[in-house]
Scaffold this motif. Sequence first.
Motif, PDB file in Angstrom:
ATOM      1  N   VAL A  58      25.627 110.605  52.833  1.00 11.76           N
ATOM      2  CA  VAL A  58      24.241 110.401  52.414  1.00 11.76           C
ATOM      3  C   VAL A  58      24.235 110.208  50.903  1.00 11.76           C
TER       4      VAL A  58
ATOM      5  N   TYR B 224      15.405 109.885  64.963  1.00 11.63           N
ATOM      6  CA  TYR B 224      16.642 109.102  65.055  1.00 11.63           C
ATOM      7  C   TYR B 224      16.635 108.368  66.389  1.00 11.63           C
TER       8      TYR B 224
ATOM      9  N   VAL C  81      17.424 114.514  55.247  1.00 13.32           N
ATOM     10  CA  VAL C  81      18.382 113.834  56.109  1.00 13.32           C
ATOM     11  C   VAL C  81      19.292 114.901  56.717  1.00 13.32           C
TER      12      VAL C  81
ATOM     13  N   ASP D 164      22.578 115.794  59.306  1.00 13.69           N
ATOM     14  CA  ASP D 164      23.779 115.290  59.980  1.00 13.69           C
ATOM     15  C   ASP D 164      23.768 115.786  61.426  1.00 13.69           C
TER      16      ASP D 164
ATOM     17  N   ARG E 265      26.009 114.497  63.804  1.00 16.13           N
ATOM     18  CA  ARG E 265      27.264 113.998  64.380  1.00 16.13           C
ATOM     19  C   ARG E 265      28.143 115.216  64.677  1.00 16.13           C
TER      20      ARG E 265
ATOM     21  N   SER F 235      31.430 115.845  62.883  1.00  8.47           N
ATOM     22  CA  SER F 235      31.391 115.873  61.416  1.00  8.47           C
ATOM     23  C   SER F 235      31.535 117.298  60.877  1.00  8.47           C
TER      24      SER F 235
ATOM     25  N   TRP G 238      21.812 119.653  56.095  1.00  7.20           N
ATOM     26  CA  TRP G 238      20.795 118.709  55.650  1.00  7.20           C
ATOM     27  C   TRP G 238      20.802 118.605  54.137  1.00  7.20           C
TER      28      TRP G 238
ATOM     29  N   VAL H  46      20.441 106.602  54.480  1.00  4.16           N
ATOM     30  CA  VAL H  46      20.543 107.436  55.670  1.00  4.16           C
ATOM     31  C   VAL H  46      21.470 106.694  56.645  1.00  4.16           C
TER      32      VAL H  46
ATOM     33  N   PHE I  30      22.406 110.247  61.787  1.00  5.50           N
ATOM     34  CA  PHE I  30      21.616 111.229  61.040  1.00  5.50           C
ATOM     35  C   PHE I  30      20.162 111.168  61.483  1.00  5.50           C
TER      36      PHE I  30
ATOM     37  N   HIS J 146      16.152 111.807  60.262  1.00  6.93           N
ATOM     38  CA  HIS J 146      15.445 111.628  58.995  1.00  6.93           C
ATOM     39  C   HIS J 146      13.996 112.065  59.129  1.00  6.93           C
TER      40      HIS J 146
END
Length: 181
Positions: free
Chosen positions: A11, A63, A84, A86, A88, A91, A97, A112, A116, A118
């Motif tokens: 990001v 999303y 924003v 994450d 995933r 990850s 955030w 973004v 992710f 938002h």
Amino acid sequence: MKIISTKIPDVLVIEPKVFGDHRGFFMESYNEQKFTSMTGIKPYFVQDNHSKSVKNVLRGLHYQIKQPQGKLVRVINGEVFDVVVDIRMSSPTFGQWVKARLNAENKRQVWVPTGFAHGFLVLSEVAELIYKTTDYYSPEHERCIRWDDPDLNISWPLRTLPQISEKDENGLLFKEAEVFE
């Protein structure tokens, strides 16, 4: 253009070079060559969106699980608290955030990436956002995580409960939400 890193490396906050004087200002809001050379990212944008909201409106956390959208978000009028998250699973920053204050004065943008969620809270009387997306809006694939999820614990700068849509009111908790691998 200046690239500002966040605690989630994917990001980015982008600060454009603004040329201004007593007559007004000029800036490049997007330059593919500069963006790619400075970020290593070469997005292909297919849609531009324009959103207007009044003070204390909170939109998100949105999303698309299929046809995921990368977004380049900026405010052209007013100010927002932009978030924003994450989502995933693979990850190292999953569930974390980042925030940014975007406003018409600082002209900053947030990248973004896909994968992710938002959202934003309007801090000024009115705010208008413009954002580019890397895929088309697909209502059947749109998902929403609750803005007030206790596991995410986002510190929204609220003085009262925000105005939210029915869709956002029915958002899922993070632990129940469909996320990316």
